[in-house]
Design a protein around this motif. Structure first.
Motif, PDB file in Angstrom:
ATOM      1  N   ASN A  36       0.818  -1.221   0.000  1.00  0.00           N
ATOM      2  CA  ASN A  36       0.000   0.000   0.000  1.00  0.00           C
ATOM      3  C   ASN A  36       0.850   1.268   0.000  1.00  0.00           C
ATOM      4  N   ILE A  37       2.119   1.154  -0.331  1.00  0.00           N
ATOM      5  CA  ILE A  37       3.038   2.294  -0.395  1.00  0.00           C
ATOM      6  C   ILE A  37       3.260   2.627  -1.868  1.00  0.00           C
ATOM      7  N   GLY A  38       3.344   3.900  -2.195  1.00  0.00           N
ATOM      8  CA  GLY A  38       3.582   4.294  -3.584  1.00  0.00           C
ATOM      9  C   GLY A  38       2.374   3.978  -4.447  1.00  0.00           C
ATOM     10  N   ASP A  39       2.629   3.734  -5.730  1.00  0.00           N
ATOM     11  CA  ASP A  39       1.566   3.393  -6.674  1.00  0.00           C
ATOM     12  C   ASP A  39       1.078   1.995  -6.331  1.00  0.00           C
ATOM     13  N   ASN A  40      -0.220   1.852  -5.984  1.00  0.00           N
ATOM     14  CA  ASN A  40      -0.695   0.553  -5.509  1.00  0.00           C
ATOM     15  C   ASN A  40      -2.189   0.365  -5.742  1.00  0.00           C
ATOM     16  N   ILE A  41      -2.611  -0.895  -5.634  1.00  0.00           N
ATOM     17  CA  ILE A  41      -4.026  -1.270  -5.679  1.00  0.00           C
ATOM     18  C   ILE A  41      -4.353  -2.149  -4.467  1.00  0.00           C
ATOM     19  N   SER A  42      -3.705  -1.895  -3.361  1.00  0.00           N
ATOM     20  CA  SER A  42      -3.811  -2.720  -2.162  1.00  0.00           C
ATOM     21  C   SER A  42      -5.253  -2.911  -1.687  1.00  0.00           C
ATOM     22  N   THR A  43      -6.090  -1.876  -1.809  1.00  0.00           N
ATOM     23  CA  THR A  43      -7.473  -1.996  -1.325  1.00  0.00           C
ATOM     24  C   THR A  43      -8.287  -2.989  -2.160  1.00  0.00           C
ATOM     25  N   LEU A  44      -7.790  -3.350  -3.325  1.00  0.00           N
ATOM     26  CA  LEU A  44      -8.488  -4.314  -4.181  1.00  0.00           C
ATOM     27  C   LEU A  44      -8.091  -5.760  -3.888  1.00  0.00           C
ATOM     28  N   ASN A  45      -7.293  -5.967  -2.858  1.00  0.00           N
ATOM     29  CA  ASN A  45      -6.809  -7.304  -2.538  1.00  0.00           C
ATOM     30  C   ASN A  45      -7.911  -8.354  -2.391  1.00  0.00           C
ATOM     31  N   PRO A  46      -9.070  -8.051  -1.806  1.00  0.00           N
ATOM     32  CA  PRO A  46     -10.110  -9.083  -1.736  1.00  0.00           C
ATOM     33  C   PRO A  46     -10.566  -9.583  -3.110  1.00  0.00           C
ATOM     34  N   HIS A  47     -10.359  -8.778  -4.137  1.00  0.00           N
ATOM     35  CA  HIS A  47     -10.769  -9.165  -5.487  1.00  0.00           C
ATOM     36  C   HIS A  47      -9.615  -9.739  -6.310  1.00  0.00           C
ATOM     37  N   TYR A  48      -8.390  -9.279  -6.029  1.00  0.00           N
ATOM     38  CA  TYR A  48      -7.251  -9.648  -6.865  1.00  0.00           C
ATOM     39  C   TYR A  48      -6.173 -10.453  -6.145  1.00  0.00           C
ATOM     40  N   CYS A  49      -6.328 -10.678  -4.858  1.00  0.00           N
ATOM     41  CA  CYS A  49      -5.400 -11.504  -4.070  1.00  0.00           C
ATOM     42  C   CYS A  49      -3.953 -11.077  -4.294  1.00  0.00           C
ATOM     43  N   GLU A  50      -3.074 -12.052  -4.611  1.00  0.00           N
ATOM     44  CA  GLU A  50      -1.642 -11.782  -4.724  1.00  0.00           C
ATOM     45  C   GLU A  50      -1.295 -10.826  -5.850  1.00  0.00           C
ATOM     46  N   LEU A  51      -2.204 -10.586  -6.760  1.00  0.00           N
ATOM     47  CA  LEU A  51      -1.913  -9.664  -7.863  1.00  0.00           C
ATOM     48  C   LEU A  51      -1.695  -8.239  -7.376  1.00  0.00           C
ATOM     49  N   THR A  52      -2.226  -7.896  -6.182  1.00  0.00           N
ATOM     50  CA  THR A  52      -1.939  -6.560  -5.652  1.00  0.00           C
ATOM     51  C   THR A  52      -0.447  -6.433  -5.332  1.00  0.00           C
ATOM     52  N   GLY A  53       0.179  -7.518  -4.909  1.00  0.00           N
ATOM     53  CA  GLY A  53       1.622  -7.523  -4.672  1.00  0.00           C
ATOM     54  C   GLY A  53       2.397  -7.451  -5.974  1.00  0.00           C
ATOM     55  N   GLN A  54       1.942  -8.184  -6.979  1.00  0.00           N
ATOM     56  CA  GLN A  54       2.610  -8.130  -8.276  1.00  0.00           C
ATOM     57  C   GLN A  54       2.488  -6.739  -8.898  1.00  0.00           C
ATOM     58  N   TYR A  55       1.323  -6.133  -8.795  1.00  0.00           N
ATOM     59  CA  TYR A  55       1.134  -4.772  -9.288  1.00  0.00           C
ATOM     60  C   TYR A  55       2.093  -3.824  -8.557  1.00  0.00           C
ATOM     61  N   TRP A  56       2.185  -3.967  -7.242  1.00  0.00           N
ATOM     62  CA  TRP A  56       3.037  -3.081  -6.463  1.00  0.00           C
ATOM     63  C   TRP A  56       4.496  -3.204  -6.896  1.00  0.00           C
ATOM     64  N   VAL A  57       4.975  -4.426  -7.092  1.00  0.00           N
ATOM     65  CA  VAL A  57       6.359  -4.618  -7.534  1.00  0.00           C
ATOM     66  C   VAL A  57       6.542  -4.009  -8.921  1.00  0.00           C
ATOM     67  N   TRP A  58       5.608  -4.236  -9.822  1.00  0.00           N
ATOM     68  CA  TRP A  58       5.695  -3.693 -11.170  1.00  0.00           C
ATOM     69  C   TRP A  58       5.824  -2.177 -11.140  1.00  0.00           C
ATOM     70  N   LYS A  59       5.031  -1.517 -10.305  1.00  0.00           N
ATOM     71  CA  LYS A  59       5.009  -0.056 -10.282  1.00  0.00           C
ATOM     72  C   LYS A  59       6.099   0.567  -9.419  1.00  0.00           C
ATOM     73  N   ASN A  60       6.668  -0.177  -8.495  1.00  0.00           N
ATOM     74  CA  ASN A  60       7.586   0.417  -7.517  1.00  0.00           C
ATOM     75  C   ASN A  60       8.973  -0.217  -7.457  1.00  0.00           C
ATOM     76  N   MET A  61       9.202  -1.336  -8.126  1.00  0.00           N
ATOM     77  CA  MET A  61      10.494  -2.017  -7.998  1.00  0.00           C
ATOM     78  C   MET A  61      10.992  -2.577  -9.323  1.00  0.00           C
TER      79      MET A  61
END
Length: 187
Positions: A36-61
């Protein structure tokens, strides 16, 4: 390594752990990135599960030479002997510990060697024909039968690929008609 629970972090500089759904969890786990830091979709985790982590890495790392994912505290095996003797996509080893790390070959030197030898590393394919009670053993048929997954969302993804990436249509259709799938969102 994506996780939504506090978990053992193997001592290996190739591993980082990302807590998924951090925006919805007041309990932040130590020594982990939060999705949930930087560009993220963390609040969508109930719908996207681990993809919120993959999105976060894509946008921030994205400045790493290699990026891979172990989903929900599951690990790919980097032990070639183990992979050659086991015919399932998922090997249950209990919780991760030093013994399991040895069994799976999860040591930096070994992993780097195998990563450099391969274009991509994924779990073994699941043969849906061997699954119980499936009316349609194709990849598409399996998605239609998953409880809680609206097939309309999957059809929408197919429509987007068809419109934006027409060169992918033959490969996409071949995969969707196949009975083999790569599960667990690990690579």
């Amino acid at each position: 390594i994506t996780t939504n629970k506090d978990a053992y972090m193997p001592s290996n500089r190739l591993f980082s752990m990302v807590q998924t759904g951090s925006a919805l969890n007041s309990n932040k786990f130590e020594n982990m990135y939060q999705d949930n830091i930087g560009d993220n979709i963390s609040t969508l985790n109930p719908h996207y599960c681990e993809l919120t982590g993959q999105y976060w890495v894509w946008k921030n790392m994205c400045d790493y030479e290699y990026i891979g994912f172990f989903h929900d505290r599951r690990y790919l095996s980097f032990n070639k002997d183990l992979n050659n003797t086991h015919n399932k996509y998922e090997l249950s080893m209990g919780s991760i510990d030093e013994y399991t790390i040895d069994q799976l070959g999860l040591h930096e030197e070994n992993m780097i060697k195998i990563i450099k030898e391969n274009d991509i590393i994924v779990p073994l394919a699941v043969d849906f024909k061997e699954a119980d009670n499936l009316v349609d053993s194709s990849v598409y048929g399996q998605f239609k039968e998953i409880d809680g997954l609206p097939i309309e969302a999957f059809d929408y993804a197919i429509e987007i690929i068809t419109q934006l990436y027409p060169d992918y249509i033959p490969s996409m259709n071949r995969y969707l008609k196949s009975r083999y799938a790569f599960c667990l969102n690990m690579y």
